[in-house]
Design an enzyme around this catalytic site. Sequence first.
Site, PDB file in Angstrom:
ATOM      1  CE  LYS A  40      -7.573   2.310  -0.769  1.00  0.00           C
ATOM      2  NZ  LYS A  40      -6.486   3.259  -0.623  1.00  0.00           N
TER       3      LYS A  40
ATOM      4  CG  HIS B 113      -1.924   1.113   1.210  1.00  0.00           C
ATOM      5  ND1 HIS B 113      -3.270   0.904   1.383  1.00  0.00           N
ATOM      6  CD2 HIS B 113      -1.795   2.452   0.999  1.00  0.00           C
ATOM      7  CE1 HIS B 113      -3.916   2.048   1.303  1.00  0.00           C
ATOM      8  NE2 HIS B 113      -3.035   3.016   1.074  1.00  0.00           N
TER       9      HIS B 113
ATOM     10  CG  HIS C 132      -0.624   7.072  -0.982  1.00  0.00           C
ATOM     11  ND1 HIS C 132      -1.819   7.167  -1.677  1.00  0.00           N
ATOM     12  CD2 HIS C 132      -0.933   6.453   0.188  1.00  0.00           C
ATOM     13  CE1 HIS C 132      -2.795   6.636  -0.948  1.00  0.00           C
ATOM     14  NE2 HIS C 132      -2.283   6.196   0.182  1.00  0.00           N
TER      15      HIS C 132
ATOM     16  CG  HIS D 223       1.013  15.348   2.494  1.00  0.00           C
ATOM     17  ND1 HIS D 223       0.071  15.591   1.523  1.00  0.00           N
ATOM     18  CD2 HIS D 223       0.537  14.301   3.208  1.00  0.00           C
ATOM     19  CE1 HIS D 223      -0.939  14.741   1.651  1.00  0.00           C
ATOM     20  NE2 HIS D 223      -0.678  13.940   2.657  1.00  0.00           N
TER      21      HIS D 223
ATOM     22  CG  ASP E 226      -1.550   4.792   4.024  1.00  0.00           C
ATOM     23  OD1 ASP E 226      -1.631   5.210   2.852  1.00  0.00           O
ATOM     24  OD2 ASP E 226      -2.315   5.160   4.924  1.00  0.00           O
TER      25      ASP E 226
ATOM     26  CG  HIS F 271      -9.555   4.679   3.254  1.00  0.00           C
ATOM     27  ND1 HIS F 271      -8.408   5.429   3.291  1.00  0.00           N
ATOM     28  CD2 HIS F 271     -10.254   5.004   4.376  1.00  0.00           C
ATOM     29  CE1 HIS F 271      -8.402   6.183   4.395  1.00  0.00           C
ATOM     30  NE2 HIS F 271      -9.528   5.948   5.054  1.00  0.00           N
TER      31      HIS F 271
ATOM     32  CG  HIS G 233      -4.838   2.221   5.540  1.00  0.00           C
ATOM     33  ND1 HIS G 233      -6.143   2.301   5.942  1.00  0.00           N
ATOM     34  CD2 HIS G 233      -4.764   2.878   4.360  1.00  0.00           C
ATOM     35  CE1 HIS G 233      -6.825   2.977   5.038  1.00  0.00           C
ATOM     36  NE2 HIS G 233      -6.003   3.345   4.067  1.00  0.00           N
TER      37      HIS G 233
END
Lengths: 335, 335
Positions: A95, A13, A15, A244, A240, A134, A168
């Site tokens: 997803k 998982h 990003h 940012h 996960d 999710h 998660h």
Amino acid sequence: MKTQTILMPLDMHLHLRDGVMLENVAPLTAYSFSGAIVMPNLVPPVKTLEDVKAYRARIMAAVPNDYFEPYMTLFYQNYDKAFLESVADELTAIKLYPAGITTNSEGGVSSFDIEEMRATLQAMSDLDIPLCVHGETDGFVMDREAEFMTIYELLASNFPNLKIIMEHITTKAAVDMLDKFENLYATITVHHLILTLDDVVGGMMKPHLFCKPIAKRPEDLDALLTVALEAHPKVMFGSDSAPHPQHKKESCGCAAGVFTAPIALQLLCEIFEQYDKLGNLQAFVSDNAQNIYGICPEFKEVTLEKRPFIVPENYFGVVPMYAGETLNWAIESVE
Amino acid sequence: MKTQTILMPLDMHLHLRDGVMLENVAPLTAYSFSGAIVMPNLVPPVKTLEDVKAYRARIMAAVPNDYFEPYMTLFYQNYDKAFLESVADELTAIKLYPAGITTNSEGGVSSFDIEEMRATLQAMSDLDIPLCVHGETDGFVMDREAEFMTIYELLASNFPNLKIIMEHITTKAAVDMLDKFENLYATITVHHLILTLDDVVGGMMKPHLFCKPIAKRPEDLDALLTVALEAHPKVMFGSDSAPHPQHKKESCGCAAGVFTAPIALQLLCEIFEQYDKLGNLQAFVSDNAQNIYGICPEFKEVTLEKRPFIVPENYFGVVPMYAGETLNWAIESVE
């Protein structure tokens, strides 16, 4: 010196975002993982065969060698079977996001009407495309995941041959589901094996530990640790990891996500060693995922050494978990 | 235009800090309140008669007129009766902090051994000096206040004539105590009449809404609203307004405290009007406190008007709650 070898680590998982952020963070995961399930919540989300192919190409262009496999996902919406058949070879999973529940999920599912979703989910089941979920409602923040269990029950019982991954997970309630439904699986992050809400807001408020789902109660942490450390066969590592820019974390409104990609294996060694369970780490971080997804990752052997590793203050402007702190394990070599 | 008059508003729990911060924030409270209980958690804490007098003098020097009364407090430690007798006239209350539980509380009480505290608490009871308590254990953040109820029970039952104020209560558990022990009272902040944990970490993480005790669950908010809106005679307004410079809130470790002093009355009007309880606001924000503490504040008449009020982005580098947002009530005049 004590060492630990991991074969073909997998992050189930992840990003990677897009653009410059993708170019910055993808090599960090590609360095130490054989492959990763790449989440589709871009702006706009990954929804077509062209989206998948193009995103995959951008990922491959960003990583420095070909020893990394991005397992691609589509953003869930109702798709017809013909479309799913045509894309199945390019996909590893689909997803599902409840609408608005996390970063870039505005176009997600707004009501869980099984009849409206039946054709798509049945086609996924027939084509053996796993559904990654999710699992949070829009309820009170500490209850969102537990409240979602009724939806997992609905999905699991209506589509008994569909592989459903509870992504998660953060609660004992979700852990308890693993043994109730044969077709429910789960990913667990490394930060949810460490944190409770106390770490996030119990002392100072820590924006770099703020994520969705938020870290829960001590008894939830215990339940997660139990199944992770025993490498419960239905449980896989999924970081996960969610980068940012620093200014979006340290501001009057902090975005959700913990960035762990470059420190995940080191932290996992630390946790599994602490509980004298290093022997189960290989299953948690690779073998279980291979069995559940039926995937055969590229060979990669990562050797970690027990020696101090000072976590960088930031990676290209992204502040990692434990920035500036010292971990007990370091990556020694990757072959 | 709709107006609301409040006579002698009192803020029964206020942090004024010291130095430049004191000079900046004290006038904001002095403008609209007749008086305020001033917390003693300076560095070092207010512990002697000289400390109290000197701090009071600094506060009076910071406020522009003499229509404001700072009700002074001592930082709780074991004091002997002779000392308490000598300072009683300069004091309104003594504030007890469990050690390390919040800002500048390191020198607080580390174990609640009633026998060790008996002489001091009995002397306070005899001298009618109220005990203000920050009621949290060092347990899990969502449980800290509820866990502290056993300590309130111990204090209230051992010293039945001691007035004990449960400060800035945030839970139904604390509300329920009000009717169990005659000598337990409570302050409630304005932000705890608005927020749950959802507002703090349910969407984006909001450092300017982060405080101790942290905002709790929806059912806790309901319980607080019930006693505040009915102006339960044992409940008083105390803002717990706690100024921190912006850089200490928007950073990798955010300090606890919500700054509401300059917007508290406006917000209270908004809340009490929303529930059609404006008639009870006077009791909540002044009369109850006068009765409980037996104080007679200087005359002040504050008139609020129902018209848009844009909250400033910051006051001297301190970001208030609702910075930049529009409230429905504004202060029209103070006489």
